[in-house]
Design a protein around this motif. Structure first.
Motif, PDB file in Angstrom:
ATOM      1  N   ASN A  46      55.884  37.610  34.528  1.00 36.32           N
ATOM      2  CA  ASN A  46      56.298  36.482  33.709  1.00 36.32           C
ATOM      3  C   ASN A  46      55.668  36.511  32.313  1.00 36.32           C
ATOM      4  OD1 ASN A  46      57.873  35.505  35.769  1.00 36.32           O
ATOM      5  ND2 ASN A  46      56.956  33.485  35.819  1.00 36.32           N
ATOM      6  N   PHE A  47      54.400  36.903  32.222  1.00 44.56           N
ATOM      7  CA  PHE A  47      53.775  36.963  30.900  1.00 44.56           C
ATOM      8  C   PHE A  47      54.528  37.950  30.014  1.00 44.56           C
ATOM      9  CE2 PHE A  47      50.869  37.755  27.510  1.00 44.56           C
ATOM     10  CZ  PHE A  47      50.005  36.675  27.461  1.00 44.56           C
ATOM     11  N   ASN A  90      35.509  48.998  30.306  1.00 45.15           N
ATOM     12  CA  ASN A  90      36.154  48.502  31.518  1.00 45.15           C
ATOM     13  C   ASN A  90      37.618  48.188  31.234  1.00 45.15           C
ATOM     14  OD1 ASN A  90      36.954  47.172  33.837  1.00 45.15           O
ATOM     15  ND2 ASN A  90      35.628  45.399  33.533  1.00 45.15           N
ATOM     16  N   ASP A  91      38.508  49.059  31.661  1.00 44.86           N
ATOM     17  CA  ASP A  91      39.929  48.885  31.375  1.00 44.86           C
ATOM     18  C   ASP A  91      40.589  47.792  32.206  1.00 44.86           C
ATOM     19  OD1 ASP A  91      39.899  50.774  29.412  1.00 44.86           O
ATOM     20  OD2 ASP A  91      40.696  52.405  30.653  1.00 44.86           O
ATOM     21  N   ASP A  92      39.849  47.168  33.119  1.00 46.36           N
ATOM     22  CA  ASP A  92      40.435  46.047  33.849  1.00 46.36           C
ATOM     23  C   ASP A  92      40.658  44.829  32.957  1.00 46.36           C
ATOM     24  OD1 ASP A  92      40.733  47.334  36.229  1.00 46.36           O
ATOM     25  OD2 ASP A  92      38.966  46.474  37.198  1.00 46.36           O
ATOM     26  N   TRP A  93      40.084  44.839  31.750  1.00 46.03           N
ATOM     27  CA  TRP A  93      40.394  43.779  30.790  1.00 46.03           C
ATOM     28  C   TRP A  93      41.811  43.933  30.236  1.00 46.03           C
ATOM     29  CZ3 TRP A  93      37.334  39.590  29.648  1.00 46.03           C
ATOM     30  CH2 TRP A  93      36.008  39.626  30.104  1.00 46.03           C
ATOM     31  N   ILE A  94      42.428  45.079  30.422  1.00 46.63           N
ATOM     32  CA  ILE A  94      43.800  45.318  29.966  1.00 46.63           C
ATOM     33  C   ILE A  94      44.748  45.022  31.121  1.00 46.63           C
ATOM     34  CG2 ILE A  94      45.392  46.966  28.931  1.00 46.63           C
ATOM     35  CD1 ILE A  94      42.937  48.640  28.126  1.00 46.63           C
ATOM     36  N   LEU A 125      41.163  34.071  38.959  1.00 40.77           N
ATOM     37  CA  LEU A 125      39.726  34.095  38.704  1.00 40.77           C
ATOM     38  C   LEU A 125      39.037  35.223  39.466  1.00 40.77           C
ATOM     39  CD1 LEU A 125      38.124  32.550  41.312  1.00 40.77           C
ATOM     40  CD2 LEU A 125      39.339  30.618  40.317  1.00 40.77           C
ATOM     41  N   GLN A 126      39.671  35.742  40.516  1.00 40.32           N
ATOM     42  CA  GLN A 126      39.132  36.886  41.244  1.00 40.32           C
ATOM     43  C   GLN A 126      39.555  38.223  40.629  1.00 40.32           C
ATOM     44  OE1 GLN A 126      40.495  36.192  45.278  1.00 40.32           O
ATOM     45  NE2 GLN A 126      38.789  34.814  45.739  1.00 40.32           N
ATOM     46  N   TRP A 127      40.294  38.168  39.550  1.00 39.07           N
ATOM     47  CA  TRP A 127      40.742  39.356  38.837  1.00 39.07           C
ATOM     48  C   TRP A 127      41.653  40.236  39.700  1.00 39.07           C
ATOM     49  CZ3 TRP A 127      38.540  41.921  34.099  1.00 39.07           C
ATOM     50  CH2 TRP A 127      38.058  40.962  33.196  1.00 39.07           C
ATOM     51  N   LEU A 128      42.505  39.589  40.481  1.00 42.17           N
ATOM     52  CA  LEU A 128      43.449  40.306  41.333  1.00 42.17           C
ATOM     53  C   LEU A 128      44.858  40.297  40.767  1.00 42.17           C
ATOM     54  CD1 LEU A 128      42.297  39.025  44.847  1.00 42.17           C
ATOM     55  CD2 LEU A 128      41.787  41.238  43.767  1.00 42.17           C
ATOM     56  N   ASN A 129      45.225  39.269  40.000  1.00 38.23           N
ATOM     57  CA  ASN A 129      46.603  39.157  39.526  1.00 38.23           C
ATOM     58  C   ASN A 129      46.905  40.097  38.374  1.00 38.23           C
ATOM     59  OD1 ASN A 129      47.985  37.443  41.217  1.00 38.23           O
ATOM     60  ND2 ASN A 129      47.363  35.583  40.156  1.00 38.23           N
ATOM     61  N   HIS A 130      46.108  40.046  37.307  1.00 34.80           N
ATOM     62  CA  HIS A 130      46.468  40.830  36.114  1.00 34.80           C
ATOM     63  C   HIS A 130      46.184  42.317  36.294  1.00 34.80           C
ATOM     64  CE1 HIS A 130      42.143  40.390  35.247  1.00 34.80           C
ATOM     65  NE2 HIS A 130      42.278  41.403  34.412  1.00 34.80           N
ATOM     66  N   THR A 131      45.480  42.684  37.355  1.00 36.89           N
ATOM     67  CA  THR A 131      45.204  44.096  37.631  1.00 36.89           C
ATOM     68  C   THR A 131      46.198  44.684  38.625  1.00 36.89           C
ATOM     69  OG1 THR A 131      43.623  43.426  39.350  1.00 36.89           O
ATOM     70  CG2 THR A 131      42.742  43.839  37.140  1.00 36.89           C
ATOM     71  N   ASN A 132      47.221  43.924  38.979  1.00 38.84           N
ATOM     72  CA  ASN A 132      48.238  44.364  39.936  1.00 38.84           C
ATOM     73  C   ASN A 132      49.600  44.339  39.245  1.00 38.84           C
ATOM     74  OD1 ASN A 132      50.132  44.666  41.974  1.00 38.84           O
ATOM     75  ND2 ASN A 132      49.121  43.274  43.400  1.00 38.84           N
ATOM     76  N   PRO A 133      50.254  45.489  39.063  1.00 38.82           N
ATOM     77  CA  PRO A 133      51.515  45.522  38.310  1.00 38.82           C
ATOM     78  C   PRO A 133      52.681  44.860  39.026  1.00 38.82           C
ATOM     79  CG  PRO A 133      51.078  47.663  39.276  1.00 38.82           C
ATOM     80  CD  PRO A 133      49.851  46.834  39.509  1.00 38.82           C
ATOM     81  N   ASN A 134      52.497  44.455  40.273  1.00 42.25           N
ATOM     82  CA  ASN A 134      53.600  43.869  41.033  1.00 42.25           C
ATOM     83  C   ASN A 134      53.523  42.350  41.133  1.00 42.25           C
ATOM     84  OD1 ASN A 134      54.992  46.361  41.970  1.00 42.25           O
ATOM     85  ND2 ASN A 134      53.015  46.762  42.930  1.00 42.25           N
ATOM     86  N   THR A 135      52.563  41.722  40.453  1.00 43.00           N
ATOM     87  CA  THR A 135      52.445  40.269  40.561  1.00 43.00           C
ATOM     88  C   THR A 135      53.395  39.548  39.615  1.00 43.00           C
ATOM     89  OG1 THR A 135      50.689  40.124  38.892  1.00 43.00           O
ATOM     90  CG2 THR A 135      50.013  40.453  41.196  1.00 43.00           C
TER      91      THR A 135
END
Length: 537
Positions: free
Chosen positions: A115-116, A513-517, A100-110
């Motif tokens: 898994n997705f 806003n490319d953080d949606w990708i 919800l803080q937008w930290l996971n999907h914006t980090n390629p190492n998570t």
């Protein structure tokens, strides 16, 4: 793909986890058989498909990944946490805070992006193995074989659609002919080549080919064994979702109408019963979660149900946006699925109003405050360790409340299809057609609903968006709805706490806003010679 040879072997072998019958589902242990044996007969290929049905919801650790973030059990609520539908009232035990803080999907190492990405390619590799074996083999065409092929093509279409809508710019807000999509992989034989990113348009072309092929096979197939299997209705539903996401409005409308045929909308009592079984009348596709293979503290209901006896829910009741809830008419029975006046009993609540009546603006005395809590606990079967919070959800309720018992996961409902049809017809400026579709749902939920109040495209779209946000709350659609509608994320009047949400409190519209990708997993870039750092989102 990273270590594609290993990935395909995993896909073919490890999914052989269940049998074809409900009796077998209830009793058989999880076993693996060889890849050759798995593809040697239609009966064994059905075992591969049954493995995929289970992986849809179950814990499925991949090499380098974690079971805690796998399957739709995780990603349905995670996407709604990112998209602003499910609001967390406190940090709880930390689960999904980074989402919800937008930290996971914006980090390629998570693990989240890993898994997705790889679990969906796991589906693709398994589907490829079935498709290639049948198409290149000497199998007699039967209704059973058509069922297997139809489901394999549908799974491949579903998986590619999940990938391209998550790891690429939205079709409607970008330039699909040139925007980078995801790799298209079809091989199941040596040399197991990886692939570069195909364009978004190319990926959509493949998805459309696959889902149309699926529907053709399923039209002459044996009946699905249960709702965990992809029926022809579910395939039409996948086609409707694909068409909606690219603005192919006519196809979206007609496919959605075909998908919901034979699946009547829920009655009031069914809608308020907890969404805990795929036996509900309008469930088109869902996962039957069995005791021996449940996710327990990584299950869908662990993340979202207020009655699940886990620390995530006891300390962090999930809430609806107060701004959205306050728009629900009193004549709409769905308003009963949230409790706007629930006392804030959590001293760790992020809005600083929890722990007692002194800080809760809705209560004037200690007795009134705790009596309200006790009534909620008794009514819904929670434990004495469960906290409550204003606007908390009671939409998702366990069949056996106050336990960690498993419940089903719903992937597709007829209501979603009605709303797809309404949106598609509104976008075609077919006012009458959109009104007719919207009235099907509105009249079923609100005794005072009057569709004639929405007589322009703009008015219809605003009402359709409202209906989607209420009807499909918590079912995993809000993140991608924002992308399709090109709408920013803003929790200012939602009840979410900025101190908890941080960067996820507001986000500019997806077209800007490319953080949606989502980021491509770093492991993919490291291993795939066709994808480099310059290809990263």
């Amino acid at each position: 793909m990273i270590k594609l040879k290993s990935l395909i072997v995993i896909a073919v072998v490890t999914v052989i986890s269940i049998g074809c019958t409900e009796d077998f589902l209830d009793t058989a242990p999880t076993d693996a058989i060889s890849a050759d044996a798995a593809l040697s007969s239609p009966e064994n290929m059905m075992l591969v498909l049954n493995g995929l049905h289970r992986i849809m919801y179950a814990q499925n650790p991949l090499p380098g990944g974690e079971s805690s973030r796998s399957g739709e059990s995780h990603f349905i609520p995670a996407l709604d946490a990112q998209g602003g539908s499910i609001i967390h009232s406190s940090p709880g035990n930390g689960w999904m805070t980074a989402d919800l803080q937008w930290l996971n999907h914006t980090n390629p190492n998570t693990t989240t992006v890993y898994n997705f990405w790889y679990q969906r390619y796991h589906f693709i590799a398994s589907a490829n193995s079935i498709i290639n074996t049948i198409e290149e083999g000497d199998f007699a065409e039967t209704p059973e074989l058509n069922n297997i092929l139809g489901q394999a093509y549908a799974y491949r279409a579903w998986a590619y659609h999940r990938l391209v809508t998550t790891f690429a710019k939205g079709y409607l807000i970008g330039n699909p002919s040139s925007d980078p999509g995801v790799p298209l992989v079809f091989s199941t034989e040596p040399p197991y080549e990886s692939a570069p990113r195909s364009s978004v348009e190319e990926v959509y072309n493949q998805i459309e080919t696959d889902i149309n092929t699926s529907i053709d096979y399923l039209a002459d197939a044996s009946a699905p064994a249960n709702k965990s299997h992809i029926s022809i209705n579910a395939a039409h539903g996948i086609k409707a979702r694909v068409a909606l996401s690219k603005g192919d409005w006519e196809v979206a409308a007609t496919s959605a109408e075909a998908a919901r045929e034979g699946y009547p909308l829920l009655s009031e009592s069914e809608w308020l019963s907890g969404f805990n079984t795929y036996d509900l009348s309008e469930v088109i596709w869902g996962g039957r979660v069995i005791d021996s293979e449940t996710n327990y503290f990584q299950s869908y209901f662990y993340y979202i149900s207020p009655t699940f006896n886990g620390s995530q829910n006891r300390s962090n009741p999930k809430i609806i946006s107060s701004e959205l809830y306050d728009q629900i008419p009193e004549t709409d029975y769905r308003s009963e699925a949230w409790l706007p006046l629930a006392p804030n009993t959590n001293p760790s609540a992020s809005n600083d109003q929890g722990g007692g009546f002194e800080s809760d603006p809705n209560y004037d005395s200690e007795d009134e405050f705790w009596n309200a809590w006790e009534e909620i606990i008794a009514t819904y079967g929670m434990t004495s360790g469960h906290n409550t919070h204003p606007y908390m959800t009671v939409k998702f309720l366990q069949q056996n409340p106050g336990t960690i018992d498993p419940d089903d996961v719903i992937y597709m409902r007829a209501s979603e299809m009605v709303l797809i049809e309404a949106e598609a017809r509104a976008m075609m400026n077919d006012i009458e057609g959109a009104q007719e579709a919207l009235a099907i749902l509105g009249n079923a939920r609100d005794s005072a609903f009057d569709v004639s109040e929405f007589s322009t495209q703009e008015e219809l779209m605003e009402e359709i968006k409202f209906q989607r946000r209420v009807e499909l709350w918590g079912e995993g659609f809000s993140f991608h709805d924002h992308i399709r509608w090109d709408e920013p994320l803003d929790h200012t009047n939602s009840g979410a706490a900025r101190v908890l949400y941080q960067d996820g409190f507001t986000q500019d519209r997806p077209s800007e806003n490319d953080d949606w990708i989502w980021k491509i997993p770093q492991a993919e870039i490291n291993a795939n010679p066709y994808i480099t750092e310059s290809d990263q989102n």
